[in-house]
Design a protein around this motif. Structure first.
Motif, short mmCIF file in Angstrom:
data_model
loop_
_atom_site.label_atom_id
_atom_site.label_comp_id
_atom_site.label_asym_id
_atom_site.label_seq_id
_atom_site.Cartn_x
_atom_site.Cartn_y
_atom_site.Cartn_z
N UNK A 305 0.89 -1.15 0.02
CA UNK A 305 0.14 -0.07 0.04
C UNK A 305 0.95 1.31 0.15
N UNK A 306 0.85 2.09 -1.00
CA UNK A 306 1.42 3.10 -1.00
C UNK A 306 0.46 4.43 -0.71
N UNK A 307 0.63 5.12 0.31
CA UNK A 307 -0.48 5.93 0.74
C UNK A 307 -0.23 7.44 0.15
N UNK A 308 -1.21 8.30 0.29
CA UNK A 308 -1.05 9.72 -0.20
C UNK A 308 0.31 10.48 0.26
N UNK A 309 0.91 11.18 -0.34
CA UNK A 309 2.05 12.04 0.07
C UNK A 309 3.36 11.29 -0.35
N UNK A 310 3.22 9.77 -0.67
CA UNK A 310 4.49 9.33 -1.09
C UNK A 310 5.35 9.94 -2.14
N UNK A 311 4.59 10.59 -3.07
CA UNK A 311 5.29 11.23 -4.32
C UNK A 311 5.93 12.64 -3.79
N UNK A 312 5.75 12.87 -2.67
CA UNK A 312 6.51 14.18 -2.18
C UNK A 312 7.43 13.94 -0.91
N UNK A 313 7.69 12.64 -0.92
CA UNK A 313 8.57 11.98 0.23
C UNK A 313 9.83 12.50 -0.27
N UNK A 314 10.80 13.28 0.62
CA UNK A 314 12.01 13.80 0.16
C UNK A 314 13.12 13.18 1.46
N UNK A 315 12.57 12.80 2.74
CA UNK A 315 13.56 12.45 3.64
C UNK A 315 13.22 11.25 4.06
N UNK A 316 14.14 10.68 5.12
CA UNK A 316 13.78 9.47 6.03
C UNK A 316 14.37 9.57 7.26
N UNK A 317 13.39 9.26 8.21
CA UNK A 317 13.70 9.50 9.59
C UNK A 317 13.77 8.23 10.12
N UNK A 318 15.12 7.87 10.84
CA UNK A 318 14.99 6.71 11.45
C UNK A 318 15.00 6.78 13.12
N UNK A 319 14.38 5.89 13.97
CA UNK A 319 14.14 6.04 15.22
C UNK A 319 14.25 4.65 15.84
N UNK A 320 14.51 4.63 17.03
CA UNK A 320 14.39 3.43 18.01
C UNK A 320 13.40 3.65 19.30
N UNK A 321 12.31 2.87 18.93
CA UNK A 321 11.45 2.94 20.31
C UNK A 321 10.86 4.59 20.04
N UNK A 322 10.83 5.25 19.10
CA UNK A 322 10.23 6.58 19.18
C UNK A 322 11.26 7.62 19.68
N UNK A 323 12.33 7.29 19.91
CA UNK A 323 13.58 7.99 20.35
C UNK A 323 14.89 8.13 19.43
N UNK A 324 15.80 8.60 19.91
CA UNK A 324 16.98 8.71 19.12
C UNK A 324 16.88 8.80 17.80
N UNK A 325 16.42 9.92 17.11
CA UNK A 325 16.05 10.07 15.96
C UNK A 325 17.03 10.70 14.99
N UNK A 326 17.12 10.53 13.60
CA UNK A 326 18.04 10.53 12.93
C UNK A 326 17.51 10.92 11.48
N UNK A 327 17.74 12.07 10.84
CA UNK A 327 16.91 12.66 9.58
C UNK A 327 17.91 12.68 8.38
N UNK A 328 17.72 11.91 7.24
CA UNK A 328 18.56 12.36 6.21
C UNK A 328 17.83 12.46 4.93
N UNK A 329 18.47 12.99 3.87
CA UNK A 329 17.56 13.13 2.63
C UNK A 329 17.76 12.04 1.60
N UNK A 330 16.85 11.56 0.87
CA UNK A 330 16.57 10.39 0.01
C UNK A 330 17.38 10.83 -1.13
N UNK A 331 17.86 9.95 -1.73
CA UNK A 331 18.60 10.15 -2.99
C UNK A 331 17.75 10.55 -4.01
N UNK A 332 16.50 10.17 -4.32
CA UNK A 332 15.45 10.20 -4.91
C UNK A 332 14.08 10.55 -4.55
#
Length: 397
Positions: A305-332
């Motif tokens: 299932x690809x939800x609305x907004x996927x076409x505007x997705x530009x970043x990825x945020x990785x976290x563990x249990x809702x904490x220790x967040x890291x934000x990066x820019x997608x290649x595409x």
């Protein structure tokens, strides 16, 4: 003057002529002014026969068509009063169309304001234009100016850049017209959308600042100001419009409703989106090392299932249990790949839940710093991947 309505100086309304009321207020009381003055569009004709239907273009005497000299006299008078109540380092935003915006620009220049930008508000859902001998109208214009040429003004450059996907915000804003949910408590013929005022207020003010609107109408500027922790002073000569604004202010007095509305207005159709993904600490570290975020493709039944907004997705945020967040820019932007389990194993991963995975490569060479670490704990939803607007995560500074 005695206010028409006031809530502990956070939301104060005056009933009367804008210039006269502003002349009675303390000088330098406002950090920012937003003004939606008359556009001078109304002809006095209640009904006009156009394209087999009757259409009303009359908003009232306050919007009656005037000649150029009358427009200049009107704008010069209220802008003189506005200049007095604005702080020396404050800024003013004035909306309009070609009917009034040139007169406003002339008067701003005469009074010593420094024009910074002419913002084009491009409506993503413009109403139909009935005339068949001209282009369809889809934009309004907002002049942004500071009070003095030699005084530095505040601009929240970094926040606006984050809202625009990491690029400096431009002077063309694609924002929908006022939504029906914003009009459920009353009617105003020129009501502005909360999303527009949300962006304006965040761009040039800080929490605790005071916003003044000399043509408050339904008090959209006041609602946005209070939702964002700013104080508001509004002026209008129409008591019915002020009463409408009071009903709207009472609505956001309920915390859950205020939060619901704030969430709505922080999202616009062109918002940059973030894929938010939980991973245990060791796996998260490996994803960051490899520059690869992966998700199981589909549920137990094997659907994707690809939800609305996927076409505007530009970043990825990785976290563990809702904490220790890291934000990066997608290649595409808005793109993903489907990899088999065996391909991921070649990169050192050991997936076990499914034969295929959604893979999102990202630039791991430059982590994007948060002004404040978000807390993503949402009970069971903490562990489910989701797409969220970037503006949800960067903080409202």
């Amino acid at each position: 003057m005695i206010p028409y309505y006031s809530i502990e100086n956070a939301f104060t309304l005056y009933h009367g002529d804008s210039a006269s009321v502003c002349d009675s207020l303390n000088a330098g009381i406002a950090d920012c002014i937003f003004a939606d003055p008359p556009y001078f569009l109304s002809t006095g004709k209640k009904r006009v026969w156009i394209k087999d239907t009757y259409t009303s273009f009359d908003k009232g005497d306050w919007d009656r068509i005037r000649n150029l000299e009358e427009k200049n006299d009107f704008n010069r008078k209220w802008l003189t009063a506005a200049h007095r109540v604005l702080k020396d380092n404050g800024t003013i935003w004035v909306s309009g169309t070609y009917h009034n915006i040139f007169s406003v620009a002339l008067c701003l220049d005469e009074l010593g304001f420094k024009i910074l930008n002419l913002v084009v508000w491009n409506k993503t859902d413009p109403p139909n234009t009935y005339a068949d001998d001209r282009l369809s109208y889809s934009a309004e214009y907002i002049i942004w100016a500071r009070k003095k040429n030699d005084q530095h003004h505040f601009y929240n450059y970094d926040l606006m850049k984050q809202f625009n996907g990491g690029s400096p915000l431009t002077d063309v804003w694609r924002i929908p017209a006022t939504s029906s949910w914003e009009k459920k408590l009353g009617k105003h013929p020129t009501q502005k959308p909360l999303r527009l005022l949300y962006r304006i207020i965040l761009s040039c003010t800080k929490q605790g600042d005071t916003i003044l609107d000399p043509f408050a109408g339904s008090c959209t500027s006041g609602i946005a100001a209070n939702l964002l922790g700013r104080s508001f002073i509004g002026v209008d000569q129409n008591q019915d419009y002020l009463d409408y604004g009071i009903r709207r202010r009472n609505e956001i007095g309920e915390p859950n409703m205020a939060q619901k509305i704030l969430k709505k207005i922080s999202e616009v159709p062109d918002d940059v989106m973030v894929i938010v993904n939980h991973a245990r600490k060791d796996l998260k570290n490996l994803m960051i090392e490899k520059g690869i975020c992966y998700l199981r493709a589909g549920d137990a039944k094997g659907s994707l299932l690809v939800t609305s907004g996927f076409e505007r997705m530009k970043y990825v945020l990785l976290h563990t249990n809702g904490e220790d967040c890291h934000l990066f820019k997608l290649n595409n932007k808005g793109m993903f790949q489907i990899w088999a389990r065996e391909t991921l194993e070649q990169y050192g991963f050991h997936p076990e839940k499914a034969p295929y995975y959604v893979v999102l490569p990202f630039d791991n060479s430059k982590e994007i710093a948060f002004t404040k670490q978000p807390n993503l704990k949402q009970k069971i939803n903490t562990y489910r991947a989701k797409i969220r607007p970037l503006s949800d995560l960067v903080g409202l500074n």
